[in-house]
Design a protein around this motif. Structure first.
Motif, PDB file in Angstrom:
ATOM      1  N   SER A  62       0.828  -1.212   0.000  1.00  0.00           N
ATOM      2  CA  SER A  62       0.000   0.000   0.000  1.00  0.00           C
ATOM      3  C   SER A  62       0.857   1.255   0.000  1.00  0.00           C
ATOM      4  O   SER A  62       0.579   2.226  -0.718  1.00  0.00           O
ATOM      5  N   ALA A  63       1.920   1.257   0.805  1.00  0.00           N
ATOM      6  CA  ALA A  63       2.812   2.417   0.866  1.00  0.00           C
ATOM      7  C   ALA A  63       3.497   2.655  -0.476  1.00  0.00           C
ATOM      8  O   ALA A  63       3.683   3.804  -0.894  1.00  0.00           O
ATOM      9  N   ALA A  64       3.861   1.578  -1.168  1.00  0.00           N
ATOM     10  CA  ALA A  64       4.484   1.725  -2.487  1.00  0.00           C
ATOM     11  C   ALA A  64       3.487   2.334  -3.471  1.00  0.00           C
ATOM     12  O   ALA A  64       3.843   3.230  -4.254  1.00  0.00           O
ATOM     13  N   ALA A  65       2.244   1.892  -3.420  1.00  0.00           N
ATOM     14  CA  ALA A  65       1.231   2.439  -4.320  1.00  0.00           C
ATOM     15  C   ALA A  65       0.938   3.905  -4.009  1.00  0.00           C
ATOM     16  O   ALA A  65       0.811   4.735  -4.918  1.00  0.00           O
ATOM     17  N   ILE A  66       0.843   4.242  -2.717  1.00  0.00           N
ATOM     18  CA  ILE A  66       0.583   5.631  -2.329  1.00  0.00           C
ATOM     19  C   ILE A  66       1.766   6.522  -2.708  1.00  0.00           C
ATOM     20  O   ILE A  66       1.583   7.639  -3.212  1.00  0.00           O
ATOM     21  N   SER A  67       2.978   6.045  -2.488  1.00  0.00           N
ATOM     22  CA  SER A  67       4.164   6.823  -2.853  1.00  0.00           C
ATOM     23  C   SER A  67       4.227   7.036  -4.360  1.00  0.00           C
ATOM     24  O   SER A  67       4.571   8.124  -4.829  1.00  0.00           O
ATOM     25  N   HIS A  68       3.895   6.011  -5.119  1.00  0.00           N
ATOM     26  CA  HIS A  68       3.895   6.129  -6.575  1.00  0.00           C
ATOM     27  C   HIS A  68       2.833   7.131  -7.025  1.00  0.00           C
ATOM     28  O   HIS A  68       3.091   7.948  -7.921  1.00  0.00           O
ATOM     29  N   ALA A  69       1.659   7.098  -6.384  1.00  0.00           N
ATOM     30  CA  ALA A  69       0.607   8.063  -6.716  1.00  0.00           C
ATOM     31  C   ALA A  69       1.050   9.486  -6.393  1.00  0.00           C
ATOM     32  O   ALA A  69       0.812  10.416  -7.174  1.00  0.00           O
ATOM     33  N   ALA A  70       1.726   9.676  -5.244  1.00  0.00           N
ATOM     34  CA  ALA A  70       2.231  11.004  -4.886  1.00  0.00           C
ATOM     35  C   ALA A  70       3.305  11.455  -5.871  1.00  0.00           C
ATOM     36  O   ALA A  70       3.364  12.636  -6.242  1.00  0.00           O
ATOM     37  N   PHE A  71       4.132  10.520  -6.316  1.00  0.00           N
ATOM     38  CA  PHE A  71       5.172  10.807  -7.307  1.00  0.00           C
ATOM     39  C   PHE A  71       4.531  11.287  -8.609  1.00  0.00           C
ATOM     40  O   PHE A  71       4.942  12.296  -9.188  1.00  0.00           O
ATOM     41  N   LEU A  72       3.501  10.581  -9.058  1.00  0.00           N
ATOM     42  CA  LEU A  72       2.822  10.960 -10.299  1.00  0.00           C
ATOM     43  C   LEU A  72       2.071  12.278 -10.132  1.00  0.00           C
ATOM     44  O   LEU A  72       2.045  13.110 -11.051  1.00  0.00           O
ATOM     45  N   GLY A  75       4.070  15.391 -10.681  1.00  0.00           N
ATOM     46  CA  GLY A  75       4.627  15.590 -12.021  1.00  0.00           C
ATOM     47  C   GLY A  75       5.551  14.490 -12.485  1.00  0.00           C
ATOM     48  O   GLY A  75       6.108  14.562 -13.567  1.00  0.00           O
ATOM     49  N   GLY A  76       5.759  13.470 -11.681  1.00  0.00           N
ATOM     50  CA  GLY A  76       6.584  12.345 -12.092  1.00  0.00           C
ATOM     51  C   GLY A  76       8.071  12.619 -12.114  1.00  0.00           C
ATOM     52  O   GLY A  76       8.812  11.895 -12.764  1.00  0.00           O
ATOM     53  N   ALA A  77       8.512  13.644 -11.394  1.00  0.00           N
ATOM     54  CA  ALA A  77       9.930  13.954 -11.426  1.00  0.00           C
ATOM     55  C   ALA A  77      10.587  14.125 -10.067  1.00  0.00           C
ATOM     56  O   ALA A  77      11.805  14.205 -10.006  1.00  0.00           O
ATOM     57  N   PRO A  78       9.855  14.202  -8.964  1.00  0.00           N
ATOM     58  CA  PRO A  78      10.551  14.499  -7.706  1.00  0.00           C
ATOM     59  C   PRO A  78      11.420  13.333  -7.237  1.00  0.00           C
ATOM     60  O   PRO A  78      11.126  12.170  -7.502  1.00  0.00           O
ATOM     61  N   ALA A  79      12.501  13.699  -6.538  1.00  0.00           N
ATOM     62  CA  ALA A  79      13.392  12.686  -5.978  1.00  0.00           C
ATOM     63  C   ALA A  79      12.872  12.162  -4.644  1.00  0.00           C
ATOM     64  O   ALA A  79      13.292  11.102  -4.195  1.00  0.00           O
ATOM     65  N   THR A  80      11.964  12.937  -4.023  1.00  0.00           N
ATOM     66  CA  THR A  80      11.349  12.506  -2.766  1.00  0.00           C
ATOM     67  C   THR A  80       9.869  12.862  -2.796  1.00  0.00           C
ATOM     68  O   THR A  80       9.454  13.770  -3.523  1.00  0.00           O
ATOM     69  N   VAL A  81       9.094  12.135  -2.008  1.00  0.00           N
ATOM     70  CA  VAL A  81       7.694  12.489  -1.769  1.00  0.00           C
ATOM     71  C   VAL A  81       7.511  12.589  -0.260  1.00  0.00           C
ATOM     72  O   VAL A  81       8.235  11.956   0.507  1.00  0.00           O
ATOM     73  N   ASP A  82       6.533  13.394   0.140  1.00  0.00           N
ATOM     74  CA  ASP A  82       6.256  13.587   1.561  1.00  0.00           C
ATOM     75  C   ASP A  82       5.044  12.747   1.939  1.00  0.00           C
ATOM     76  O   ASP A  82       3.948  12.952   1.409  1.00  0.00           O
ATOM     77  N   LEU A  83       5.256  11.800   2.844  1.00  0.00           N
ATOM     78  CA  LEU A  83       4.155  10.991   3.377  1.00  0.00           C
ATOM     79  C   LEU A  83       4.053  11.254   4.864  1.00  0.00           C
ATOM     80  O   LEU A  83       4.930  10.844   5.637  1.00  0.00           O
ATOM     81  N   GLU A  84       3.017  11.964   5.260  1.00  0.00           N
ATOM     82  CA  GLU A  84       2.755  12.273   6.667  1.00  0.00           C
ATOM     83  C   GLU A  84       3.980  12.873   7.362  1.00  0.00           C
ATOM     84  O   GLU A  84       4.363  12.470   8.460  1.00  0.00           O
ATOM     85  N   GLY A  85       4.613  13.808   6.683  1.00  0.00           N
ATOM     86  CA  GLY A  85       5.739  14.512   7.286  1.00  0.00           C
ATOM     87  C   GLY A  85       7.080  13.814   7.149  1.00  0.00           C
ATOM     88  O   GLY A  85       8.086  14.298   7.653  1.00  0.00           O
ATOM     89  N   THR A  86       7.124  12.689   6.474  1.00  0.00           N
ATOM     90  CA  THR A  86       8.381  11.960   6.275  1.00  0.00           C
ATOM     91  C   THR A  86       8.746  11.993   4.805  1.00  0.00           C
ATOM     92  O   THR A  86       7.926  11.631   3.948  1.00  0.00           O
ATOM     93  N   ASP A  87       9.959  12.438   4.500  1.00  0.00           N
ATOM     94  CA  ASP A  87      10.425  12.420   3.116  1.00  0.00           C
ATOM     95  C   ASP A  87      10.857  11.011   2.748  1.00  0.00           C
ATOM     96  O   ASP A  87      11.681  10.395   3.439  1.00  0.00           O
ATOM     97  N   ILE A  88      10.292  10.511   1.662  1.00  0.00           N
ATOM     98  CA  ILE A  88      10.593   9.165   1.188  1.00  0.00           C
ATOM     99  C   ILE A  88      11.357   9.300  -0.125  1.00  0.00           C
ATOM    100  O   ILE A  88      10.889   9.948  -1.073  1.00  0.00           O
ATOM    101  N   ASP A  89      12.555   8.697  -0.191  1.00  0.00           N
ATOM    102  CA  ASP A  89      13.335   8.710  -1.434  1.00  0.00           C
ATOM    103  C   ASP A  89      12.611   7.888  -2.492  1.00  0.00           C
ATOM    104  O   ASP A  89      12.089   6.803  -2.211  1.00  0.00           O
ATOM    105  N   ILE A  90      12.621   8.391  -3.710  1.00  0.00           N
ATOM    106  CA  ILE A  90      11.944   7.742  -4.831  1.00  0.00           C
ATOM    107  C   ILE A  90      12.998   7.249  -5.827  1.00  0.00           C
ATOM    108  O   ILE A  90      13.907   7.995  -6.208  1.00  0.00           O
TER     109      ILE A  90
END
Length: 156
Positions: A62-72, A75-90
């Protein structure tokens, strides 16, 4: 009649032994029952470890799917996404499996770092092993244009 029973010295001396014999029989029966019941409940800890690890696997998916959705959505280009205040490397659109990338990994995205052990092999692509007790599963980072690979729960 009642007075006759109370006044009988033989009967009065036998009653405590009869009560003791009945108590011993009850203890023996309980011992036999516990001998059959104990093996059925002895395996519950490994079942609980397996269930917890399977839950963590679902959480990681689920976290992988949510992170991928946040990435998309970004704009599909960020190196990190923010999930509940935590930066996740993409990496290739999905959470990293390499803790050397600097920010959060799939374990941080799935909030597994408190109860589970997460260790990566520092490979390319990185493979992160998530362990709880004797049970574990693996997360392999996404390749270019692909999705991450989740291994099945094993070792239980």
């Amino acid at each position: 009649m009642e007075n006759a029973l109370r006044s009988s010295p033989i009967l009065c001396s036998i009653i405590p032994f009869l009560l003791l014999a009945m108590l011993i029989m009850v203890i023996v029966i309980l011992g036999i029952l516990s001998a059959f019941a104990l093996p059925r409940f002895a395996n519950l800890s490994s079942d609980a470890e397996r269930a917890a690890t399977e839950g963590a696997l679902g959480s990681a998916k689920s976290a992988a799917a949510i992170s991928h959705a946040a990435f998309l959505a970004d704009g599909g280009a960020p190196a990190t996404v923010d999930l509940e205040g935590t930066d996740i490397d993409i990496v290739n659109g999905y959470p990293s499996g390499d803790d050397a990338d600097g920010n959060g990994t799939i374990c941080d995205a799935a909030q597994l770092t408190t109860d589970f052990t997460c260790a990566d092999d520092n490979g390319d692509p990185a493979v992160m092993t998530v362990t709880y007790g004797a049970c574990s599963f693996t997360y392999t980072e996404a390749g270019v244009g692909g999705a991450p690979i989740f291994g099945a729960v094993a070792g239980c």
